[in-house]
Design an enzyme around this catalytic site. Sequence first.
Site, short mmCIF file in Angstrom:
data_model
loop_
_atom_site.label_atom_id
_atom_site.label_comp_id
_atom_site.label_asym_id
_atom_site.label_seq_id
_atom_site.Cartn_x
_atom_site.Cartn_y
_atom_site.Cartn_z
N GLN A 1 0.82 -1.21 0.00
CA GLN A 1 0.00 0.00 0.00
C GLN A 1 0.86 1.26 0.00
OE1 GLN A 1 -2.21 0.81 3.57
NE2 GLN A 1 -3.73 2.07 2.53
N LYS B 1 7.59 -4.16 15.72
CA LYS B 1 7.94 -2.77 15.44
C LYS B 1 8.68 -2.13 16.62
CE LYS B 1 6.55 -2.17 11.21
NZ LYS B 1 7.56 -1.99 10.15
N TYR C 1 2.58 -7.65 15.51
CA TYR C 1 3.06 -6.55 14.68
C TYR C 1 3.70 -5.46 15.55
CZ TYR C 1 2.83 -2.70 11.25
OH TYR C 1 3.11 -1.66 10.41
N ARG D 1 6.55 -10.33 -5.20
CA ARG D 1 5.62 -10.53 -6.32
C ARG D 1 5.60 -9.25 -7.16
NH1 ARG D 1 1.37 -7.30 -4.73
NH2 ARG D 1 1.34 -6.87 -2.50
N ASP E 1 13.15 -11.38 -2.23
CA ASP E 1 12.65 -11.82 -0.93
C ASP E 1 13.38 -11.02 0.14
OD1 ASP E 1 12.11 -13.08 1.47
OD2 ASP E 1 12.51 -15.10 0.75
#
Length: 313
Positions: free
Chosen positions: A13, A147, A143, A37, A53
């Site tokens: 994003q 972080k 997550y 990808r 990767d």
Amino acid sequence: MHKPILIIGACGQIGTELTIELRNKYGADNVIASDIREGNDSLMQSGPFELLDATNYAAIEDVVMHYEIDEIYLMAAMLSATAEKFPMRAWNLNMNSLFNILNLAKDSKINKVFWPSSIAVFGPNTPKEGTPQSTIMEPSTVYGISKQSGERWCEYYFKKYGVDVRSVRYPGLISWKTMPGGGTTDYAVEIYHEALKNGHYESFLSKGTKLPMMYMDDAIRATINLMDSPAEQIKVRSSYNLGSMSFAPEDMAASIQKHIPDFKISYAPDFRQQIADSWPSSIDDSQAREQWGWEPRFNLDQTTEEMLKNLGN
């Protein structure tokens, strides 16, 4: 001429829009996009791309040597909601990718690193309103733990090895160009799509869940401004608080109703509610403003206008 930049996780994003903006600023051939990808057409057609990767040190090093890379923006990560489903995969990706880049910089193979942190570093015991730059963290998600750990390692590599690493704690990000990637604030993008398509949105966060948010254009500008700032201005080497606006789902609905009066919102909170409840409601970003001139440009109504205009075309 600007030295070559590598973006890892360029198809996500933030990465997609960051890549396009950096190519506009520094020239397409100076900005190498990479991801595990391929990305959308606008990204793939705008400049060089490498399948990469983020957890493979040797592969990253090869690309760095081949293109004589000077700066890396490490945007690859597994986000909050997805990471709760795959904890070990998230930890592996989020941490090992960072070590790969920090070690390249430590060995003087690159000169500058951008790594994004998040408001997910904060936890249920953090002051919710005007969350300070330095405060209790105690994140309660995979997550957030990754972080917070990353912030400590960034600061350590700066102090111990002189690595020029820079970071901001992104709030929830809103964009019409790319779909969100499995975060707790995804509702703030989905709501516009559903408003235009169905005139109704069922929010996975409850009424009154106020969170820090930001329009993507502001986030991209902040990222590039931070990286362009002289090193002596960057006093925080863990990660800077970055603020813009704070609102709850019903505030977004009211903003949309100014354009689509019949729009309706309902609420069906899911597992993401618990994550959101542990995060701040608003952010004190005075250090970013004072040290490198951060200033947001978009409020909620301006964001709504941009989203509906661009998604409606």
